[in-house]
Design a protein around this motif. Sequence first.
Motif, PDB file in Angstrom:
ATOM      1  N   GLN A  71       0.887   4.228  -3.238  1.00 38.74           N
ATOM      2  CA  GLN A  71      -0.132   5.262  -3.361  1.00 38.74           C
ATOM      3  C   GLN A  71       0.253   6.561  -2.667  1.00 38.74           C
ATOM      4  O   GLN A  71      -0.356   7.603  -2.911  1.00 38.74           O
ATOM      5  CB  GLN A  71      -1.472   4.765  -2.795  1.00 38.74           C
ATOM      6  CG  GLN A  71      -2.151   3.700  -3.638  1.00 38.74           C
ATOM      7  CD  GLN A  71      -1.768   2.294  -3.199  1.00 38.74           C
ATOM      8  OE1 GLN A  71      -0.611   2.033  -2.856  1.00 38.74           O
ATOM      9  NE2 GLN A  71      -2.723   1.388  -3.213  1.00 38.74           N
ATOM     10  N   THR A  80      -6.343   2.821 -11.123  1.00 39.67           N
ATOM     11  CA  THR A  80      -6.978   1.799 -10.297  1.00 39.67           C
ATOM     12  C   THR A  80      -6.874   2.191  -8.827  1.00 39.67           C
ATOM     13  O   THR A  80      -6.216   3.173  -8.465  1.00 39.67           O
ATOM     14  CB  THR A  80      -6.299   0.440 -10.505  1.00 39.67           C
ATOM     15  OG1 THR A  80      -4.935   0.536 -10.033  1.00 39.67           O
ATOM     16  CG2 THR A  80      -6.296   0.051 -11.974  1.00 39.67           C
ATOM     17  N   ASN A  81      -7.493   1.393  -7.971  1.00 39.29           N
ATOM     18  CA  ASN A  81      -7.441   1.674  -6.540  1.00 39.29           C
ATOM     19  C   ASN A  81      -6.087   1.368  -5.911  1.00 39.29           C
ATOM     20  O   ASN A  81      -5.883   1.662  -4.737  1.00 39.29           O
ATOM     21  CB  ASN A  81      -8.536   0.902  -5.805  1.00 39.29           C
ATOM     22  CG  ASN A  81      -9.892   1.589  -5.914  1.00 39.29           C
ATOM     23  OD1 ASN A  81      -9.963   2.785  -6.164  1.00 39.29           O
ATOM     24  ND2 ASN A  81     -10.953   0.833  -5.741  1.00 39.29           N
ATOM     25  N   ASP A  82      -5.179   0.789  -6.672  1.00 34.56           N
ATOM     26  CA  ASP A  82      -3.814   0.670  -6.172  1.00 34.56           C
ATOM     27  C   ASP A  82      -2.875   1.666  -6.848  1.00 34.56           C
ATOM     28  O   ASP A  82      -1.654   1.573  -6.745  1.00 34.56           O
ATOM     29  CB  ASP A  82      -3.281  -0.764  -6.305  1.00 34.56           C
ATOM     30  CG  ASP A  82      -3.304  -1.281  -7.734  1.00 34.56           C
ATOM     31  OD1 ASP A  82      -3.736  -0.539  -8.632  1.00 34.56           O
ATOM     32  OD2 ASP A  82      -2.893  -2.431  -7.945  1.00 34.56           O
ATOM     33  N   GLY A  83      -3.457   2.654  -7.540  1.00 39.30           N
ATOM     34  CA  GLY A  83      -2.674   3.753  -8.098  1.00 39.30           C
ATOM     35  C   GLY A  83      -2.091   3.518  -9.463  1.00 39.30           C
ATOM     36  O   GLY A  83      -1.381   4.376  -9.993  1.00 39.30           O
ATOM     37  N   TYR A 140      -6.266   8.266   3.852  1.00 41.07           N
ATOM     38  CA  TYR A 140      -5.935   7.058   3.096  1.00 41.07           C
ATOM     39  C   TYR A 140      -5.861   5.839   4.006  1.00 41.07           C
ATOM     40  O   TYR A 140      -6.422   4.773   3.718  1.00 41.07           O
ATOM     41  CB  TYR A 140      -4.623   7.271   2.351  1.00 41.07           C
ATOM     42  CG  TYR A 140      -4.064   6.029   1.703  1.00 41.07           C
ATOM     43  CD1 TYR A 140      -4.865   5.219   0.905  1.00 41.07           C
ATOM     44  CD2 TYR A 140      -2.745   5.660   1.889  1.00 41.07           C
ATOM     45  CE1 TYR A 140      -4.360   4.069   0.313  1.00 41.07           C
ATOM     46  CE2 TYR A 140      -2.221   4.520   1.299  1.00 41.07           C
ATOM     47  CZ  TYR A 140      -3.045   3.721   0.514  1.00 41.07           C
ATOM     48  OH  TYR A 140      -2.548   2.589  -0.065  1.00 41.07           O
ATOM     49  N   PHE A 195       0.811  -1.216   0.000  1.00 39.10           N
ATOM     50  CA  PHE A 195       0.000   0.000   0.000  1.00 39.10           C
ATOM     51  C   PHE A 195       0.847   1.271   0.000  1.00 39.10           C
ATOM     52  O   PHE A 195       0.309   2.372   0.082  1.00 39.10           O
ATOM     53  CB  PHE A 195      -0.933   0.010   1.216  1.00 39.10           C
ATOM     54  CG  PHE A 195      -1.908  -1.130   1.239  1.00 39.10           C
ATOM     55  CD1 PHE A 195      -2.904  -1.223   0.294  1.00 39.10           C
ATOM     56  CD2 PHE A 195      -1.799  -2.121   2.208  1.00 39.10           C
ATOM     57  CE1 PHE A 195      -3.800  -2.281   0.309  1.00 39.10           C
ATOM     58  CE2 PHE A 195      -2.688  -3.192   2.230  1.00 39.10           C
ATOM     59  CZ  PHE A 195      -3.699  -3.269   1.270  1.00 39.10           C
ATOM     60  N   GLY A 212      -9.056   4.176   3.014  1.00 36.94           N
ATOM     61  CA  GLY A 212      -8.624   3.564   1.768  1.00 36.94           C
ATOM     62  C   GLY A 212      -8.365   4.604   0.687  1.00 36.94           C
ATOM     63  O   GLY A 212      -8.469   5.816   0.905  1.00 36.94           O
ATOM     64  N   PHE A 213      -8.053   4.123  -0.504  1.00 37.63           N
ATOM     65  CA  PHE A 213      -7.601   5.017  -1.572  1.00 37.63           C
ATOM     66  C   PHE A 213      -8.739   5.728  -2.308  1.00 37.63           C
ATOM     67  O   PHE A 213      -8.522   6.756  -2.941  1.00 37.63           O
ATOM     68  CB  PHE A 213      -6.760   4.225  -2.578  1.00 37.63           C
ATOM     69  CG  PHE A 213      -6.104   5.077  -3.619  1.00 37.63           C
ATOM     70  CD1 PHE A 213      -5.161   6.024  -3.274  1.00 37.63           C
ATOM     71  CD2 PHE A 213      -6.440   4.937  -4.968  1.00 37.63           C
ATOM     72  CE1 PHE A 213      -4.544   6.816  -4.240  1.00 37.63           C
ATOM     73  CE2 PHE A 213      -5.837   5.722  -5.936  1.00 37.63           C
ATOM     74  CZ  PHE A 213      -4.884   6.664  -5.567  1.00 37.63           C
ATOM     75  N   GLU A 214      -9.958   5.207  -2.234  1.00 39.65           N
ATOM     76  CA  GLU A 214     -11.051   5.741  -3.041  1.00 39.65           C
ATOM     77  C   GLU A 214     -11.269   7.249  -2.860  1.00 39.65           C
ATOM     78  O   GLU A 214     -11.363   7.982  -3.860  1.00 39.65           O
ATOM     79  CB  GLU A 214     -12.354   4.985  -2.747  1.00 39.65           C
ATOM     80  CG  GLU A 214     -13.514   5.367  -3.644  1.00 39.65           C
ATOM     81  CD  GLU A 214     -13.272   5.042  -5.112  1.00 39.65           C
ATOM     82  OE1 GLU A 214     -13.778   5.779  -5.979  1.00 39.65           O
ATOM     83  OE2 GLU A 214     -12.556   4.063  -5.396  1.00 39.65           O
ATOM     84  N   GLU A 271      -8.324  12.825  -9.150  1.00 39.20           N
ATOM     85  CA  GLU A 271      -8.945  12.965 -10.469  1.00 39.20           C
ATOM     86  C   GLU A 271      -9.383  14.394 -10.747  1.00 39.20           C
ATOM     87  O   GLU A 271      -9.384  14.837 -11.901  1.00 39.20           O
ATOM     88  CB  GLU A 271     -10.134  12.002 -10.581  1.00 39.20           C
ATOM     89  CG  GLU A 271      -9.704  10.543 -10.700  1.00 39.20           C
ATOM     90  CD  GLU A 271     -10.861   9.571 -10.620  1.00 39.20           C
ATOM     91  OE1 GLU A 271     -10.684   8.405 -11.032  1.00 39.20           O
ATOM     92  OE2 GLU A 271     -11.941   9.964 -10.130  1.00 39.20           O
ATOM     93  N   LYS A 287      -8.440   9.077  -4.482  1.00 41.15           N
ATOM     94  CA  LYS A 287      -8.551   8.940  -5.938  1.00 41.15           C
ATOM     95  C   LYS A 287      -9.487   9.989  -6.513  1.00 41.15           C
ATOM     96  O   LYS A 287      -9.199  10.603  -7.557  1.00 41.15           O
ATOM     97  CB  LYS A 287      -9.047   7.540  -6.279  1.00 41.15           C
ATOM     98  CG  LYS A 287      -9.261   7.279  -7.764  1.00 41.15           C
ATOM     99  CD  LYS A 287      -9.803   5.870  -7.973  1.00 41.15           C
ATOM    100  CE  LYS A 287     -10.167   5.633  -9.435  1.00 41.15           C
ATOM    101  NZ  LYS A 287     -10.756   4.297  -9.648  1.00 41.15           N
TER     102      LYS A 287
END
Length: 328
Positions: free
Chosen positions: A154, A301-304, A261, A151, A265-267, A274, A270
């Motif tokens: 990211q 993606t959610n892992d960057g 984060y 992780f 999480g990354f969402e 964006e 992200k």
Amino acid sequence: MSISIKERIISRLQAAKGDPISGQALAEELEISRTMVWKYLKGLGEEGYEIEAIKKKGYILKQMPDTLASERISLHLETKELGKNIIYYPVCDSTQTIATNKAREGVAHGTLVVSEEQTAGRGRLDRSWESSAGKGIWMSLILRPNISPQFAAQFTLVAAVAIARAIEDTTTCVPSIKWPNDLLINGKKVTGILTELQSDMDRVQAIIIGMGINVNQTSESFEGPLESIATSLKLETGEHVDRALLAAKVLFYLEKYSDMYITLGFEPIKLIWESYNCTIGNRIRATTLRDTIEGLAIGITNDGALQLQLDNGEIKGIYSADIDLLKI
């Protein structure tokens, strides 16, 4: 980290906003002698602080030096942990190299290594980074998040979002983010990010985020090949930018988005990324260690990873590459 007497004097004079403060009042507040107050003020004057002494009234802070010394950044800090330990160098080879070594030595989470000038500044793939004295922000931050190594990548995108927000807060500029590690203004690079990892098999020991921000450079700083690809906040706004304030804002948003984060999480990161990006929706050329491919950037993606749609319709995930934006 406790606030030093020097920092308290600067903070008190700054808070007075031009009203004189007597030496006796400072001595009583700081619980030191008036002689010690005078010695501190004399030392500040030698460091570039312009302090006016008005007879029978006291001292006024007229101007602060444009430096990234710890007390200058600390004046603006709004963080809980990041930047509470600042290691400052007037000149060094590379803040990233120093921070990497300090991380191995076990310095605390949130430690910041910052310098006025780098003689061997470096970016991705050990490329050199122009780091002129007193013009930019050259700093490396040591994080010790309780996460698995998978992780860590990211954090480059987390840092990009944090720096974009800090620039937007302190200037009239709204930068765009070019995946994975560049911030642009009007198509020219203003910031580069270098993220490096120290880890065990299952746990991150340290993430070192190196940040180079072009702040107060003039056009003379970017002569030759740099002229067409690099810019500074001053060139874009026409105004001098307080580097210490900007550095503190970067730390504020880095702490905010790092915590977000790790917790959510990354969402959510992200979505913010964006909103600043200039990569998605553009045709790009991606140069990796193995090959060079072209296609349409359609998302991350959610892992960057960057999702690249090739001309044959195939979608490839790219985790590390140099990106050139192409005309469609």
